[in-house]
Design a protein around this motif. Structure first.
Motif, PDB file in Angstrom:
ATOM      1  N   ILE A   1     -38.331  68.995 -20.079  1.00 60.19           N
ATOM      2  CA  ILE A   1     -39.108  68.705 -18.875  1.00 60.19           C
ATOM      3  C   ILE A   1     -39.813  69.962 -18.371  1.00 60.19           C
ATOM      4  O   ILE A   1     -41.017  69.959 -18.108  1.00 60.19           O
ATOM      5  CB  ILE A   1     -38.195  68.138 -17.776  1.00 60.19           C
ATOM      6  N   LEU A   2     -39.040  71.051 -18.243  1.00 57.83           N
ATOM      7  CA  LEU A   2     -39.612  72.286 -17.702  1.00 57.83           C
ATOM      8  C   LEU A   2     -40.648  72.890 -18.642  1.00 57.83           C
ATOM      9  O   LEU A   2     -41.672  73.421 -18.193  1.00 57.83           O
ATOM     10  CB  LEU A   2     -38.493  73.294 -17.421  1.00 57.83           C
ATOM     11  N   ILE A   3     -40.414  72.796 -19.939  1.00 56.86           N
ATOM     12  CA  ILE A   3     -41.387  73.307 -20.908  1.00 56.86           C
ATOM     13  C   ILE A   3     -42.691  72.523 -20.811  1.00 56.86           C
ATOM     14  O   ILE A   3     -43.790  73.094 -20.871  1.00 56.86           O
ATOM     15  CB  ILE A   3     -40.814  73.259 -22.336  1.00 56.86           C
TER      16      ILE A   3
ATOM     17  N   LYS B   1     -33.472  59.936  -8.338  1.00 51.99           N
ATOM     18  CA  LYS B   1     -33.792  58.678  -7.662  1.00 51.99           C
ATOM     19  C   LYS B   1     -35.287  58.537  -7.381  1.00 51.99           C
ATOM     20  O   LYS B   1     -35.747  57.445  -7.041  1.00 51.99           O
ATOM     21  CB  LYS B   1     -33.015  58.590  -6.344  1.00 51.99           C
ATOM     22  N   ARG B   2     -36.032  59.637  -7.529  1.00 53.66           N
ATOM     23  CA  ARG B   2     -37.457  59.594  -7.167  1.00 53.66           C
ATOM     24  C   ARG B   2     -38.387  59.932  -8.323  1.00 53.66           C
ATOM     25  O   ARG B   2     -39.590  59.722  -8.229  1.00 53.66           O
ATOM     26  CB  ARG B   2     -37.742  60.566  -6.013  1.00 53.66           C
ATOM     27  N   GLY B   3     -37.861  60.477  -9.394  1.00 54.44           N
ATOM     28  CA  GLY B   3     -38.720  60.876 -10.503  1.00 54.44           C
ATOM     29  C   GLY B   3     -39.486  62.149 -10.193  1.00 54.44           C
ATOM     30  O   GLY B   3     -39.168  62.891  -9.262  1.00 54.44           O
ATOM     31  N   ILE B   4     -40.511  62.407 -10.973  1.00 56.06           N
ATOM     32  CA  ILE B   4     -41.329  63.612 -10.801  1.00 56.06           C
ATOM     33  C   ILE B   4     -42.318  63.400  -9.662  1.00 56.06           C
ATOM     34  O   ILE B   4     -43.025  62.388  -9.616  1.00 56.06           O
ATOM     35  CB  ILE B   4     -42.068  63.964 -12.097  1.00 56.06           C
ATOM     36  N   GLN B   5     -42.376  64.377  -8.763  1.00 54.60           N
ATOM     37  CA  GLN B   5     -43.314  64.344  -7.640  1.00 54.60           C
ATOM     38  C   GLN B   5     -44.433  65.342  -7.886  1.00 54.60           C
ATOM     39  O   GLN B   5     -44.211  66.413  -8.462  1.00 54.60           O
ATOM     40  CB  GLN B   5     -42.596  64.679  -6.331  1.00 54.60           C
ATOM     41  N   VAL B   6     -45.646  65.003  -7.437  1.00 54.74           N
ATOM     42  CA  VAL B   6     -46.814  65.867  -7.648  1.00 54.74           C
ATOM     43  C   VAL B   6     -47.498  66.135  -6.321  1.00 54.74           C
ATOM     44  O   VAL B   6     -47.747  65.207  -5.536  1.00 54.74           O
ATOM     45  CB  VAL B   6     -47.833  65.226  -8.611  1.00 54.74           C
TER      46      VAL B   6
ATOM     47  N   ILE C   1     -37.115  60.829 -18.622  1.00 54.51           N
ATOM     48  CA  ILE C   1     -35.907  61.644 -18.773  1.00 54.51           C
ATOM     49  C   ILE C   1     -35.335  62.027 -17.418  1.00 54.51           C
ATOM     50  O   ILE C   1     -34.109  62.034 -17.222  1.00 54.51           O
ATOM     51  CB  ILE C   1     -36.213  62.905 -19.610  1.00 54.51           C
ATOM     52  N   VAL C   2     -36.198  62.347 -16.459  1.00 54.10           N
ATOM     53  CA  VAL C   2     -35.733  62.709 -15.112  1.00 54.10           C
ATOM     54  C   VAL C   2     -34.904  61.577 -14.513  1.00 54.10           C
ATOM     55  O   VAL C   2     -33.839  61.803 -13.930  1.00 54.10           O
ATOM     56  CB  VAL C   2     -36.934  63.059 -14.208  1.00 54.10           C
TER      57      VAL C   2
ATOM     58  N   SER D   1     -42.475  68.725  -9.120  1.00 52.03           N
ATOM     59  CA  SER D   1     -41.083  68.930  -8.727  1.00 52.03           C
ATOM     60  C   SER D   1     -40.241  67.709  -9.098  1.00 52.03           C
ATOM     61  O   SER D   1     -40.757  66.592  -9.232  1.00 52.03           O
ATOM     62  CB  SER D   1     -40.978  69.190  -7.222  1.00 52.03           C
ATOM     63  N   PHE D   2     -38.953  67.951  -9.291  1.00 48.39           N
ATOM     64  CA  PHE D   2     -38.000  66.868  -9.530  1.00 48.39           C
ATOM     65  C   PHE D   2     -36.615  67.361  -9.150  1.00 48.39           C
ATOM     66  O   PHE D   2     -36.350  68.567  -9.112  1.00 48.39           O
ATOM     67  CB  PHE D   2     -38.024  66.408 -10.991  1.00 48.39           C
ATOM     68  N   GLU D   3     -35.738  66.432  -8.844  1.00 56.42           N
ATOM     69  CA  GLU D   3     -34.377  66.783  -8.476  1.00 56.42           C
ATOM     70  C   GLU D   3     -33.400  65.988  -9.331  1.00 56.42           C
ATOM     71  O   GLU D   3     -33.634  64.819  -9.637  1.00 56.42           O
ATOM     72  CB  GLU D   3     -34.129  66.489  -7.001  1.00 56.42           C
TER      73      GLU D   3
END
Length: 358
Positions: free
Chosen positions: A175-177, A262-267, A255-256, A278-280
């Motif tokens: 994800i980070l890559i 619970k929210r997925g990737i935020q932009v 994958i997140v 961002s993601f948590e």
């Protein structure tokens, strides 16, 4: 009341099914003929079978493509490290070849993950791992690329962050890559930041952010990023020359969620100023060692592959692989570390060698 069911075949029209039933109607024995048009049902069945076949073919082809690429890349890297080869040759030929091979491998991996996610077969390997070491290893991959473009690569820990967390380190790295690769593609000046923050509530989770000072994204284009083959169009694309097929963020978002988000990737983005992804994900660990690290302006370079190898007093290794080139690459890598390597092409051959050694 049904006495007997008997389907009747139709040679004249294969999209019709005839069924005759003997029934009682008004206290008399009667015949009931049912005619069904199964055109749509058969078409749906054929399309499902075709779709399943395409997914299987895609997975098979991508697996076959990865095998030679996993051989090509280490051999090219070995040539880049060879001091007898002139630097001009390395810069003009070898290093671009390495970058191209890595890009192709990344595309192949994305396609494989995409086919697995469509069949709900994307798997996680959940273990406890050192979070800071993983972040250092990931960002180290982008040192030279950021340096060539004149970009600062900054890592920030905004709060007390756990030493260890429970999750899938390889998927987190993927994800980070992907996010760092996108930031690098669309940023020509300024900096790229990796921000990690711990929220120690009842569940406990880590917030990851990748922020850049690149070209930004228009609000109308954000949702396009998470669609299949979704790529944004920009006036600067011809200058920045972004690569890829547009599957990375969609796969990363899947994958997140698998990792527990619970929210997925935020932009969040401002056009022509920069973008933040961002993601948590939850920590999922009851025993966490914490250390204060705040506003770290450089990437930890102390952790290398060699430093993590534990002392081994047995210098012989049996390598089992059915591909000659893979065996050659594995043999070279292990030989450099001082091991004597013996090869086997399959399980039975490996067992025979082990029996002879005894």
């Amino acid at each position: 009341m049904c006495i007997r069911d008997r389907p009747l075949a139709s040679e004249e029209n294969k999209n019709l099914e005839f069924e005759m039933r003997c029934v009682r109607f008004m206290n008399k024995r009667s015949s009931l003929v049912i005619i069904k048009d199964v055109t749509n049902a058969r078409q749906v069945s054929r399309l499902k079978a075709l779709d399943q076949y395409k997914d299987m073919l895609l997975a098979s082809v991508t697996h076959e493509l990865r095998t030679p690429l996993n051989c090509i890349i280490p051999m090219l890297n070995e040539a880049v490290e060879d001091e007898s080869i002139p630097e001009e040759v390395k810069e003009s030929s070898l290093k671009p070849s390495v970058d191209s091979a890595k890009l192709l491998l990344s595309i192949v991996n994305d396609i494989l993950d995409y086919s697995q996610s469509k069949r709900n077969k994307l798997k996680l390997n959940m273990i406890e791992f050192n979070l800071r070491d993983k972040i250092a290893d990931i960002t180290k991959l982008f040192h030279s690329s950021c340096k060539r473009k004149g970009l600062d690569l900054i890592v920030k820990y905004l709060t007390t962050v756990p030493q260890n967390m429970y999750g899938d380190p390889e998927r987190l790295g993927q994800i980070l890559i992907n996010m760092l690769s996108n930031a690098l593609k669309f940023t020509s000046k300024g900096c790229i930041e990796v921000i990690i923050q711990h929220y120690p509530d009842e569940e406990g989770y880590i917030l990851f952010k990748v922020r850049d000072t690149g070209i930004g994204i228009r609000p109308s284009q954000i949702q396009t990023l998470f669609t299949e083959f979704g790529k944004i169009e920009s006036e600067q694309n011809s200058i920045l020359n972004p690569k890829g097929v547009g599957l990375g963020l969609k796969i990363s978002n899947t994958i997140v969620y698998l990792l527990g988000s619970k929210r997925g990737i935020q932009v969040s983005s401002t056009y022509e100023q920069g973008t933040e992804f961002s993601f948590e994900i939850p920590i999922r660990s009851n025993q966490i060692e914490t250390k204060d690290i705040k506003d770290v302006k450089r990437v930890n370079e102390r952790h290398s592959i060699q430093s993590k190898i534990k002392p081994c007093y047995c210098r012989r290794i049996l390598s089992v692989d059915d591909n000659d080139y893979n065996q050659m690459v594995i043999g070279r890598m292990l030989s450099k570390l001082g091991f004597a390597v013996q090869n086997a092409f399959n399980g039975s051959e490996a067992v025979s060698i082990l029996v002879e050694c005894k």
